[in-house]
Design a protein around this motif. Structure first.
Motif, short mmCIF file in Angstrom:
data_model
loop_
_atom_site.label_atom_id
_atom_site.label_comp_id
_atom_site.label_asym_id
_atom_site.label_seq_id
_atom_site.Cartn_x
_atom_site.Cartn_y
_atom_site.Cartn_z
N ARG A 93 48.05 75.95 -28.81
CA ARG A 93 48.99 76.89 -28.22
C ARG A 93 48.21 77.89 -27.36
O ARG A 93 47.27 78.52 -27.82
CB ARG A 93 49.77 77.63 -29.30
CG ARG A 93 50.87 78.56 -28.77
CD ARG A 93 51.65 79.16 -29.91
NE ARG A 93 52.42 78.14 -30.62
CZ ARG A 93 52.91 78.30 -31.84
NH1 ARG A 93 52.70 79.43 -32.49
NH2 ARG A 93 53.61 77.33 -32.42
N TRP A 95 48.39 81.23 -24.99
CA TRP A 95 49.18 82.43 -24.73
C TRP A 95 48.80 83.02 -23.37
O TRP A 95 47.65 83.39 -23.16
CB TRP A 95 48.94 83.47 -25.82
CG TRP A 95 49.46 83.05 -27.16
CD1 TRP A 95 48.77 82.41 -28.14
CD2 TRP A 95 50.79 83.24 -27.65
NE1 TRP A 95 49.58 82.18 -29.22
CE2 TRP A 95 50.83 82.69 -28.95
CE3 TRP A 95 51.95 83.82 -27.13
CZ2 TRP A 95 51.97 82.69 -29.73
CZ3 TRP A 95 53.09 83.83 -27.91
CH2 TRP A 95 53.10 83.27 -29.19
N LEU A 148 55.73 79.85 -14.68
CA LEU A 148 55.40 79.51 -16.06
C LEU A 148 56.52 78.69 -16.71
O LEU A 148 56.26 77.70 -17.41
CB LEU A 148 55.14 80.79 -16.86
CG LEU A 148 53.87 81.56 -16.49
CD1 LEU A 148 53.89 82.94 -17.11
CD2 LEU A 148 52.62 80.79 -16.93
N LYS A 149 57.77 79.07 -16.45
CA LYS A 149 58.89 78.34 -17.02
C LYS A 149 58.91 76.90 -16.51
O LYS A 149 59.15 75.96 -17.28
CB LYS A 149 60.21 79.04 -16.68
CG LYS A 149 60.41 80.35 -17.43
CD LYS A 149 61.63 81.10 -16.95
CE LYS A 149 62.91 80.38 -17.26
NZ LYS A 149 64.11 81.18 -16.88
N TYR A 162 56.30 76.72 -20.15
CA TYR A 162 56.02 77.86 -21.01
C TYR A 162 57.31 78.42 -21.58
O TYR A 162 58.36 78.38 -20.94
CB TYR A 162 55.28 78.95 -20.24
CG TYR A 162 53.80 78.66 -20.03
CD1 TYR A 162 52.83 79.38 -20.72
CD2 TYR A 162 53.39 77.67 -19.14
CE1 TYR A 162 51.47 79.12 -20.52
CE2 TYR A 162 52.04 77.40 -18.94
CZ TYR A 162 51.09 78.12 -19.64
OH TYR A 162 49.76 77.86 -19.44
N TRP A 222 54.38 84.81 -22.70
CA TRP A 222 54.68 83.41 -22.43
C TRP A 222 53.61 82.55 -23.11
O TRP A 222 52.45 82.95 -23.19
CB TRP A 222 54.70 83.13 -20.93
CG TRP A 222 55.83 83.77 -20.22
CD1 TRP A 222 55.83 84.97 -19.57
CD2 TRP A 222 57.16 83.26 -20.09
NE1 TRP A 222 57.07 85.25 -19.04
CE2 TRP A 222 57.91 84.22 -19.34
CE3 TRP A 222 57.80 82.10 -20.52
CZ2 TRP A 222 59.25 84.03 -19.03
CZ3 TRP A 222 59.14 81.91 -20.21
CH2 TRP A 222 59.85 82.87 -19.47
N TYR A 223 54.03 81.37 -23.58
CA TYR A 223 53.06 80.48 -24.22
C TYR A 223 53.48 79.03 -24.01
O TYR A 223 54.64 78.73 -23.71
CB TYR A 223 52.94 80.77 -25.72
CG TYR A 223 54.17 80.39 -26.53
CD1 TYR A 223 54.27 79.16 -27.17
CD2 TYR A 223 55.26 81.26 -26.64
CE1 TYR A 223 55.39 78.80 -27.89
CE2 TYR A 223 56.39 80.92 -27.37
CZ TYR A 223 56.45 79.69 -28.00
OH TYR A 223 57.55 79.33 -28.72
N VAL A 224 52.52 78.14 -24.17
CA VAL A 224 52.79 76.71 -24.07
C VAL A 224 51.94 76.01 -25.12
O VAL A 224 50.89 76.52 -25.52
CB VAL A 224 52.47 76.16 -22.66
CG1 VAL A 224 50.96 76.12 -22.41
CG2 VAL A 224 53.09 74.79 -22.44
N GLU A 244 45.26 73.14 -18.32
CA GLU A 244 46.16 74.29 -18.44
C GLU A 244 45.42 75.59 -18.12
O GLU A 244 45.97 76.48 -17.46
CB GLU A 244 46.75 74.34 -19.85
CG GLU A 244 48.08 75.05 -19.93
CD GLU A 244 49.13 74.42 -19.03
OE1 GLU A 244 49.84 75.19 -18.35
OE2 GLU A 244 49.22 73.18 -18.97
#
Length: 298
Positions: free
Chosen positions: A224, A226, A238-239, A243, A256-258, A268
């Motif tokens: 993950r 951040w 990001l979306k 994210y 935001w995170y992925v 990434e």
């Protein structure tokens, strides 16, 4: 004209051989049996909850369903060992919206409380717990029963790329139809029985059961990332990249995170450096396994 079961089965078989028809069969839950467990056989649990809402810290579970099953390491389901189904009366009345969504009324749950010892006894032998939205169900059941904090978890919705395997989407009804069944879900345990048949379905792309794909994914580590303090005006970038937003109310960063596989971390980080921060960055990284993934504790 009346037709007996054998005649209907023959008609369905004939239609199924034609490319012009597709036959859906009513899902009949498998009967529980104590199958012989050998060294190459393991036990898992399919789990589903119905709740008073989506707010994990405050809403309550009003129904819990589980199906315990045996499987081989390569993802072949051997049989059903047992089932569990129970209601729980919440501290406040169930809203009309929740009743419309779940079919559960205040009268149905009145006087019912979960038997914590029975839940623990049912689930303790499982080596993995699988839900069709583990990011939702795990957070709720961990609040009620600490046993689930120490279990490996898999998610049949997010840990299988269903579209890649020819399905219209990841909703349970789509998947059940794609596997050749339909069911009239009434209880959480009914959805667990449906999920069992979906995971036992041989994917046309691999020839292996869907459970094999899920287990392979669940066994892999993910990371993950951040993107803390990222510029607000770049949130859409990001979306689009996948994210998600954490508002910080659950103890995690407000950021935001992925979540990506270990092999994708460098790509990434390169994206964040070139497209978001425009400089070298060392974002917060969390390595996740099946034991921590989907938990609100991480």
């Amino acid at each position: 004209m009346f037709q007996d079961a054998s005649e209907l089965a023959a008609m369905a078989e004939a239609l199924g051989r034609s490319t012009d028809y597709r036959v859906l069969r009513r899902l009949v839950p498998r009967a529980a049996c104590q199958s012989a467990i050998g060294q190459d056989c393991r036990t898992g649990i399919l789990l589903d909850t119905e709740t008073t809402g989506l707010d994990q810290p405050n809403d309550e579970i009003i129904e819990l369903g589980m199906v315990k099953f045996d499987y081989t390491p390569d993802g072949r389901i051997v049989g059903v060992r047992d089932t569990f189904s129970a209601f729980n009366e919440p501290s406040a009345p169930i809203s009309a919206e929740v009743t419309a969504l779940t079919g559960i009324t205040n009268e149905m749950v009145a006087g019912h409380k979960f038997d914590d010892a029975a839940v623990t006894a049912f689930a303790e032998s499982a080596v993995i717990t699988i839900a069709h939205n583990s990011a939702f169900d795990r957070r709720f059941v961990e609040r009620y029963w600490s046993l689930f904090e120490h279990k490996a978890w898999g998610c049949s919705m997010s840990e299988i790329d269903w579209r890649k395997h020819g399905f219209a989407g990841s909703q349970l009804g789509y998947l059940l139809n794609g596997a050749g069944y339909f069911h009239q879900a009434h209880r959480a345990v009914d959805d667990c029985h449906a999920l069992l048949e979906i995971l036992d379905f041989d994917l046309p792309t691999t020839g292996a059961p869907a459970l094999a794909v899920l287990l392979d994914t669940a066994r892999r580590k993910t990371v993950r990332i951040w993107a803390e303090h990222s510029p607000f005006e770049l949130k859409d970038s990001l979306k689009r990249r996948g994210y998600r937003w954490s508002d910080g109310t659950d103890g995690r960063p407000k950021s935001w995170y992925v979540e990506v596989g270990e092999c994708a971390v460098d790509d990434e980080l390169a994206f964040l450096k070139a497209e978001i921060y425009l400089r070298d960055v060392e974002p917060r990284l969390q390595t996740l396994t099946a034991f921590t993934r989907f938990s609100s504790r991480i």
